[in-house]
Enzyme design. Sequence first.
Site, short mmCIF file in Angstrom:
data_model
loop_
_atom_site.label_atom_id
_atom_site.label_comp_id
_atom_site.label_asym_id
_atom_site.label_seq_id
_atom_site.Cartn_x
_atom_site.Cartn_y
_atom_site.Cartn_z
N CYS A 119 0.85 -1.20 -0.16
CA CYS A 119 -0.40 0.11 0.33
C CYS A 119 0.79 1.60 -0.13
O CYS A 119 0.16 2.01 -0.32
CB CYS A 119 -0.71 0.59 1.04
SG CYS A 119 -1.86 -1.20 1.03
N HIS A 261 -3.41 7.24 2.59
CA HIS A 261 -3.42 5.65 1.44
C HIS A 261 -4.54 5.56 2.19
O HIS A 261 -5.48 5.47 3.53
CB HIS A 261 -2.62 4.30 1.85
CG HIS A 261 -3.03 3.14 2.17
ND1 HIS A 261 -3.53 3.10 0.27
CD2 HIS A 261 -3.33 2.61 2.73
CE1 HIS A 261 -3.88 1.71 1.14
NE2 HIS A 261 -3.71 1.01 2.06
N ASN A 291 -10.37 -0.56 0.53
CA ASN A 291 -8.35 0.24 0.33
C ASN A 291 -8.29 -1.00 -1.31
O ASN A 291 -8.30 -2.13 -0.91
CB ASN A 291 -7.71 -1.34 1.89
CG ASN A 291 -6.09 -1.40 1.23
OD1 ASN A 291 -6.23 -0.71 0.48
ND2 ASN A 291 -5.75 -1.73 2.91
N1 ACO Z 1 -17.39 -8.76 11.32
C1 ACO Z 1 -18.16 -8.54 12.70
N2 ACO Z 1 -17.34 -9.14 13.53
C2 ACO Z 1 -15.70 -8.39 13.32
C3 ACO Z 1 -15.11 -8.47 11.40
C4 ACO Z 1 -16.08 -8.20 10.85
N3 ACO Z 1 -15.84 -8.18 9.37
N4 ACO Z 1 -14.18 -8.73 11.62
C5 ACO Z 1 -13.01 -8.92 12.99
N5 ACO Z 1 -15.05 -9.01 13.97
C6 ACO Z 1 -14.71 -9.15 14.92
C7 ACO Z 1 -13.61 -9.67 16.06
O1 ACO Z 1 -13.80 -11.04 16.49
C8 ACO Z 1 -13.75 -9.76 17.39
O2 ACO Z 1 -14.59 -9.96 18.59
P1 ACO Z 1 -14.18 -10.24 19.72
O3 ACO Z 1 -13.68 -9.88 20.00
O4 ACO Z 1 -15.08 -11.36 19.75
O5 ACO Z 1 -12.91 -11.03 19.68
C9 ACO Z 1 -14.45 -7.94 17.08
O6 ACO Z 1 -14.99 -7.93 16.01
C10 ACO Z 1 -13.60 -7.31 17.08
O7 ACO Z 1 -11.88 -7.44 16.17
P2 ACO Z 1 -10.76 -6.08 15.72
O8 ACO Z 1 -10.25 -6.86 15.17
O9 ACO Z 1 -10.33 -5.49 17.65
O10 ACO Z 1 -11.68 -5.32 15.49
P3 ACO Z 1 -10.64 -3.83 15.50
O11 ACO Z 1 -12.11 -2.25 15.80
O12 ACO Z 1 -9.59 -3.36 15.11
O13 ACO Z 1 -11.62 -3.28 13.43
C11 ACO Z 1 -10.45 -3.64 11.79
C12 ACO Z 1 -10.85 -3.93 12.55
C13 ACO Z 1 -10.99 -3.20 10.73
C14 ACO Z 1 -9.54 -4.67 10.37
C15 ACO Z 1 -9.25 -2.64 11.93
O14 ACO Z 1 -7.91 -3.68 13.04
C16 ACO Z 1 -7.76 -2.05 11.03
O15 ACO Z 1 -8.45 -1.12 10.07
N6 ACO Z 1 -6.72 -2.77 10.71
C17 ACO Z 1 -6.27 -2.30 9.65
C18 ACO Z 1 -5.57 -2.94 8.80
C19 ACO Z 1 -5.40 -2.36 6.95
O16 ACO Z 1 -5.93 -1.22 6.96
N7 ACO Z 1 -4.54 -3.33 6.70
C20 ACO Z 1 -4.53 -3.58 5.02
C21 ACO Z 1 -2.89 -1.88 5.34
S1 ACO Z 1 -2.47 -1.62 3.73
C22 ACO Z 1 -1.61 -2.81 3.25
O17 ACO Z 1 -1.09 -2.71 2.46
C23 ACO Z 1 -2.15 -3.76 2.48
#
Ligand code: ACO
Length: 335
Positions: A119, A261, A291
């Site tokens: 990214c 990004h 993304n």
């Molecule tokens: N739907 C419903 N529930 C979900 C989902 C979903 N799609 N995904 C995760 N959950 C649940 C988890 O299981 C967890 O449940 P639990 O508490 O019972 O275990 C709960 O939701 C919270 O999960 P978190 O991982 O803490 O959620 P968070 O608020 O961190 O959001 C997310 C997750 C959206 C992935 C966030 O962490 C994020 O955007 N991170 C950055 C990722 C990113 O940008 N990656 C690409 C980088 S660029 C590149 O180089 C490709």
Amino acid sequence: MEEIKFNQIGVSFKGSGSYVPDQILTNEEISQKVDTSDEWIKSRTGISERRISRVEDNVADMGYKAALTAIEMANWDIKTIDLIVLATSTPNDLFGSAPSIQAKLGASNAVAFDLTAACSGFLFALITTSQFLKAGNFKRALVVGADQLSSFVDWNDRRSCILFGDGAGALAIEATNEFDNFIGFDMRTDGERGCFLNLPSKNNEDSIIDNIQFLSGGFSPIQMNGQEVYKFAVKEVPIILDKLFKKTNYSSDKVDWLILHQANQRILDSVGDRLRIPKEKILSNLEKYGNTSAATIPLMIDEAIRNHSIKQNDIIATSGFGAGLSWGAALIKWG
Ligand code: ACO
């Protein structure tokens, strides 16, 4: 390639272009596949829908279409293009997809190659290309960002599959001895934290003949520790932008637009807050596209140019971040 002999060479931004596949995948539709909901995805990421390439599409085709619209805006004769750099992590040919874009365009005088930095790829490609121009080696260049992550997402992993989409964007940039609109940049890598986001090779052991083994090539789907990537982005992006402002004698209040990004709306908001950049200056289109990896920044720039948000001489602070882990920032003036 015609050699240019300027005393001081700067960079001018002449055109932008983009392309997204027409196939839309909404949050509602994803929730038919994995246990999630429109409400969860929207509130945690800001994403409503994303584009998915059709089976006949590929990165070179998307990159070509984006490049063509950038060339049209720049009003360039295609034969005058010297360099094409394609940022992608998902080439349809591991030997490089940029030559295919060159061939489709008929840009027979251009050298073309791929650059991979996930990214951060577009930003790294923009910086690389600008350095070639400033060194006096090339006059006209296309920087293309294109990715088709839908091919590498685990569509059963609700923690990652909700984030990604496909698309392409491109900028047409030119060397000039009249001014320099590429104000400054910085870039970083921390391979120690690379394990938080990978698209790793998956090799199967096989043998050619009895005692000669080899590994057949292939890839595992994207593996991501979302929380660690999130923490990394909201910490490092404001630091690198702040450093860049100081280095270039700019400050966040002189910036017309912040283009990050497009990973997650919460990341955009948090970085904006830390830099005290008001929300109306932070451009976002991830609601529609999610993304798109190396494509997000040029896709956003192109949308904002075409809807007349970004105007001639506007100052744009931009930052890419992602797998590697890698991140970078650039300060540019449009035009
Ligand atoms: N739907 C419903 N529930 C979900 C989902 C979903 N799609 N995904 C995760 N959950 C649940 C988890 O299981 C967890 O449940 P639990 O508490 O019972 O275990 C709960 O939701 C919270 O999960 P978190 O991982 O803490 O959620 P968070 O608020 O961190 O959001 C997310 C997750 C959206 C992935 C966030 O962490 C994020 O955007 N991170 C950055 C990722 C990113 O940008 N990656 C690409 C980088 S660029 C590149 O180089 C490709």
